[in-house]
Design a protein around this motif. Structure first.
Motif, PDB file in Angstrom:
ATOM      1  N   PRO A   1       3.402  67.482  58.335  1.00 32.70           N
ATOM      2  CA  PRO A   1       4.394  68.497  57.952  1.00 32.70           C
ATOM      3  C   PRO A   1       4.416  69.710  58.877  1.00 32.70           C
ATOM      4  O   PRO A   1       5.483  70.162  59.295  1.00 32.70           O
ATOM      5  CB  PRO A   1       3.963  68.877  56.527  1.00 32.70           C
ATOM      6  CG  PRO A   1       3.307  67.640  56.004  1.00 32.70           C
ATOM      7  CD  PRO A   1       2.559  67.076  57.181  1.00 32.70           C
ATOM      8  N   GLU A   2       3.232  70.225  59.225  1.00 32.71           N
ATOM      9  CA  GLU A   2       3.199  71.399  60.095  1.00 32.71           C
ATOM     10  C   GLU A   2       3.600  71.031  61.521  1.00 32.71           C
ATOM     11  O   GLU A   2       4.288  71.809  62.205  1.00 32.71           O
ATOM     12  CB  GLU A   2       1.807  72.036  60.089  1.00 32.71           C
ATOM     13  CG  GLU A   2       1.779  73.387  60.795  1.00 32.71           C
ATOM     14  CD  GLU A   2       0.496  74.154  60.570  1.00 32.71           C
ATOM     15  OE1 GLU A   2       0.353  75.235  61.187  1.00 32.71           O
ATOM     16  OE2 GLU A   2      -0.359  73.695  59.791  1.00 32.71           O
TER      17      GLU A   2
ATOM     18  N   ILE B   1      -2.227  70.395  68.203  1.00 32.49           N
ATOM     19  CA  ILE B   1      -1.433  71.346  68.978  1.00 32.49           C
ATOM     20  C   ILE B   1      -1.757  72.790  68.610  1.00 32.49           C
ATOM     21  O   ILE B   1      -1.389  73.707  69.323  1.00 32.49           O
ATOM     22  CB  ILE B   1       0.076  71.082  68.802  1.00 32.49           C
ATOM     23  CG1 ILE B   1       0.462  71.108  67.321  1.00 32.49           C
ATOM     24  CG2 ILE B   1       0.461  69.755  69.442  1.00 32.49           C
ATOM     25  CD1 ILE B   1       1.951  70.947  67.082  1.00 32.49           C
ATOM     26  N   LYS B   2      -2.435  73.007  67.491  1.00 27.53           N
ATOM     27  CA  LYS B   2      -2.935  74.328  67.138  1.00 27.53           C
ATOM     28  C   LYS B   2      -4.145  74.155  66.231  1.00 27.53           C
ATOM     29  O   LYS B   2      -4.395  73.074  65.716  1.00 27.53           O
ATOM     30  CB  LYS B   2      -1.854  75.170  66.439  1.00 27.53           C
ATOM     31  CG  LYS B   2      -1.371  74.600  65.118  1.00 27.53           C
ATOM     32  CD  LYS B   2      -0.356  75.527  64.435  1.00 27.53           C
ATOM     33  CE  LYS B   2      -1.028  76.720  63.800  1.00 27.53           C
ATOM     34  NZ  LYS B   2      -0.099  77.479  62.936  1.00 27.53           N
TER      35      LYS B   2
ATOM     36  N   ALA C   1       3.169  43.187  52.567  1.00 25.78           N
ATOM     37  CA  ALA C   1       2.401  44.241  53.233  1.00 25.78           C
ATOM     38  C   ALA C   1       2.590  45.584  52.537  1.00 25.78           C
ATOM     39  O   ALA C   1       3.506  45.770  51.734  1.00 25.78           O
ATOM     40  CB  ALA C   1       2.821  44.338  54.696  1.00 25.78           C
ATOM     41  N   SER C   2       1.741  46.537  52.869  1.00 20.16           N
ATOM     42  CA  SER C   2       1.887  47.907  52.370  1.00 20.16           C
ATOM     43  C   SER C   2       1.492  48.885  53.458  1.00 20.16           C
ATOM     44  O   SER C   2       0.773  48.540  54.399  1.00 20.16           O
ATOM     45  CB  SER C   2       1.033  48.136  51.118  1.00 20.16           C
ATOM     46  OG  SER C   2      -0.346  47.993  51.412  1.00 20.16           O
ATOM     47  N   PHE C   3       1.966  50.105  53.318  1.00 11.54           N
ATOM     48  CA  PHE C   3       1.761  51.146  54.334  1.00 11.54           C
ATOM     49  C   PHE C   3       1.753  52.496  53.645  1.00 11.54           C
ATOM     50  O   PHE C   3       2.515  52.731  52.701  1.00 11.54           O
ATOM     51  CB  PHE C   3       2.896  51.075  55.357  1.00 11.54           C
ATOM     52  CG  PHE C   3       3.015  52.271  56.257  1.00 11.54           C
ATOM     53  CD1 PHE C   3       2.185  52.414  57.351  1.00 11.54           C
ATOM     54  CD2 PHE C   3       3.955  53.260  56.003  1.00 11.54           C
ATOM     55  CE1 PHE C   3       2.286  53.510  58.185  1.00 11.54           C
ATOM     56  CE2 PHE C   3       4.059  54.361  56.824  1.00 11.54           C
ATOM     57  CZ  PHE C   3       3.230  54.486  57.921  1.00 11.54           C
ATOM     58  N   SER C   4       0.878  53.395  54.060  1.00  9.30           N
ATOM     59  CA  SER C   4       0.848  54.729  53.452  1.00  9.30           C
ATOM     60  C   SER C   4       0.419  55.775  54.469  1.00  9.30           C
ATOM     61  O   SER C   4      -0.324  55.479  55.409  1.00  9.30           O
ATOM     62  CB  SER C   4      -0.096  54.756  52.247  1.00  9.30           C
ATOM     63  OG  SER C   4      -1.403  54.363  52.604  1.00  9.30           O
ATOM     64  N   ILE C   5       0.909  56.984  54.272  1.00  2.00           N
ATOM     65  CA  ILE C   5       0.515  58.141  55.082  1.00  2.00           C
ATOM     66  C   ILE C   5       0.154  59.288  54.141  1.00  2.00           C
ATOM     67  O   ILE C   5       0.964  59.693  53.295  1.00  2.00           O
ATOM     68  CB  ILE C   5       1.632  58.602  56.024  1.00  2.00           C
ATOM     69  CG1 ILE C   5       1.911  57.557  57.097  1.00  2.00           C
ATOM     70  CG2 ILE C   5       1.248  59.924  56.703  1.00  2.00           C
ATOM     71  CD1 ILE C   5       2.952  57.983  58.117  1.00  2.00           C
ATOM     72  N   TYR C   6      -1.063  59.802  54.301  1.00  2.00           N
ATOM     73  CA  TYR C   6      -1.509  61.001  53.611  1.00  2.00           C
ATOM     74  C   TYR C   6      -1.547  62.119  54.640  1.00  2.00           C
ATOM     75  O   TYR C   6      -2.195  61.993  55.685  1.00  2.00           O
ATOM     76  CB  TYR C   6      -2.920  60.839  53.055  1.00  2.00           C
ATOM     77  CG  TYR C   6      -3.116  59.735  52.039  1.00  2.00           C
ATOM     78  CD1 TYR C   6      -3.185  60.025  50.680  1.00  2.00           C
ATOM     79  CD2 TYR C   6      -3.266  58.400  52.437  1.00  2.00           C
ATOM     80  CE1 TYR C   6      -3.399  59.019  49.745  1.00  2.00           C
ATOM     81  CE2 TYR C   6      -3.466  57.392  51.512  1.00  2.00           C
ATOM     82  CZ  TYR C   6      -3.538  57.714  50.167  1.00  2.00           C
ATOM     83  OH  TYR C   6      -3.745  56.713  49.246  1.00  2.00           O
ATOM     84  N   SER C   7      -0.880  63.226  54.373  1.00  2.00           N
ATOM     85  CA  SER C   7      -0.927  64.345  55.311  1.00  2.00           C
ATOM     86  C   SER C   7      -0.497  65.617  54.586  1.00  2.00           C
ATOM     87  O   SER C   7       0.527  65.612  53.880  1.00  2.00           O
ATOM     88  CB  SER C   7      -0.014  64.092  56.508  1.00  2.00           C
ATOM     89  OG  SER C   7      -0.292  65.002  57.555  1.00  2.00           O
ATOM     90  N   GLY C   8      -1.260  66.692  54.766  1.00  8.87           N
ATOM     91  CA  GLY C   8      -0.963  67.908  54.027  1.00  8.87           C
ATOM     92  C   GLY C   8      -1.041  67.616  52.532  1.00  8.87           C
ATOM     93  O   GLY C   8      -1.966  66.966  52.051  1.00  8.87           O
ATOM     94  N   ARG C   9      -0.031  68.065  51.797  1.00 11.06           N
ATOM     95  CA  ARG C   9       0.017  67.778  50.360  1.00 11.06           C
ATOM     96  C   ARG C   9       0.771  66.480  50.051  1.00 11.06           C
ATOM     97  O   ARG C   9       0.877  66.082  48.894  1.00 11.06           O
ATOM     98  CB  ARG C   9       0.692  68.944  49.618  1.00 11.06           C
ATOM     99  CG  ARG C   9      -0.167  70.195  49.543  1.00 11.06           C
ATOM    100  CD  ARG C   9       0.528  71.293  48.752  1.00 11.06           C
ATOM    101  NE  ARG C   9      -0.390  72.379  48.469  1.00 11.06           N
ATOM    102  CZ  ARG C   9      -0.675  73.356  49.302  1.00 11.06           C
ATOM    103  NH1 ARG C   9      -0.098  73.388  50.487  1.00 11.06           N
ATOM    104  NH2 ARG C   9      -1.532  74.306  48.963  1.00 11.06           N
TER     105      ARG C   9
END
Length: 319
Positions: free
Chosen positions: A202-203, A164-165, A262-270
């Protein structure tokens, strides 16, 4: 006068889940971006690389392909690793092909040969067959629906919200490639990782989902990136504000939440948020990832049809 061709050293470990290796990898990617702006050729040096982690490798692959999309005349070459297994990984996922490096596999590593990858722009299930064999006997129907539904939700999030930016690191040719996927079936589990090079969750939340920030501020004076990611996963509302639209992040995390194996993860920003054994853990790093990586690991045997499976079937039937 011969022009010097820059050589960018890739760290010993290609990963983003540990502070030091993460910092070194992100620093190397920045150097690659800076080099291609002023040079027609750049060498990626894997000679010191001894270990590859899926999330880090997926991120590096996405950045390199995006650079090739942006700079049509750029030539990327590479120096191979001294470790045979690392070279087989680089060959399997297409890094060597991207660098026009000829490599003849001499071994079969069970945790390498089954890796598949794809990338794309549109939100379409057609790409699903490139990462998962639809005729595989290991893929029972409920599990296949889980993986397919999560795949669609993840690439939809990338397509609709990641770009979006403009992000700070560089442009992204998102009209050519908006998302990248690695998958593997290994030891009775299926692993799927999806990456975008957008501005990060986050942004995006600060821009498009401001009600989450308002709610968080009531509980946490200064919410960090992991706090925001966790809230984005748990919120019942849609990022678009449309009542008939579900929350994609919540749906994807639900795939792992329904099964303690099961497992799940999100990496984003810091931030990093991961769910394991039905418990959510939050971590924050000093360095910010310029994008988002969503990963999940699912057992190939599904004990029963969970509420999330039924919700995903509803999404698929509705179109």
């Amino acid at each position: 006068m011969t022009r010097f061709t820059p050589r960018i050293a890739i760290p010993e470990q290609i990963g983003i889940s540990k502070e030091e290796s993460r910092r070194l990898l992100l620093d190397a990617v920045k150097k690659i971006h800076n080099s291609v702006k002023n040079n027609k050729c750049v060498y990626i040096d894997f000679s010191k690389t001894v270990k590859v982690y899926t999330e880090g490798m997926l991120y590096l692959y996405a950045e390199l392909e995006n650079i090739k999309n942006i700079y049509k005349n750029i030539i990327i070459k590479c120096i191979k690793s001294r470790v045979s297994k690392v070279n087989h990984v680089l060959n399997q996922i297409g890094i060597f092909e991207m660098c026009s490096y000829t490599f003849s596999p001499c071994s079969e590593y069970n945790d390498v040969i089954h890796w598949k990858n794809t990338s794309g722009v549109d939100v379409t299930g057609a790409k699903f067959d490139e990462i998962i064999d639809p005729d595989s006997e290991l893929m029972e129907l409920p599990l296949a629906l889980n993986v397919y539904g999560g795949f669609i939700e993840a690439i939809k999030n990338a397509r609709e919200h990641a770009y979006i930016k403009k992000r700070e690191l560089s442009d992204v040719a998102s009209l050519k490639t908006a998302w990248w996927v690695f998958s593997q079936i290994k030891e009775q589990y299926i692993h799927v990782s999806i990456c975008d090079l957008g501005i990060g969750i986050p942004e995006t939340v600060h821009i498009q989902w401001k009600e989450i920030i308002k709610s968080l501020l009531k509980e946490i004076r200064t919410p960090n990136d992991a706090d925001i990611i966790k809230a984005a996963i748990e919120t019942p509302s849609s990022r678009t504000g449309e009542r008939n639209r579900g929350n994609g992040l919540k749906t994807i995390s639900g795939i792992a939440k329904d099964d303690e194996r099961a497992s799940f993860s999100i990496y984003s920003g810091r931030g990093l948020v991961f769910l394991r054994r039905k418990k959510i853990v939050k971590l924050n790093f000093a360095t910010s990832l310029p994008g988002t990586i969503v990963c999940w690991k699912l057992p190939l045997s599904a004990p029963h049809q969970s509420p999330t499976e039924m919700a995903l079937q509803k999404i698929l039937h509705e179109g």
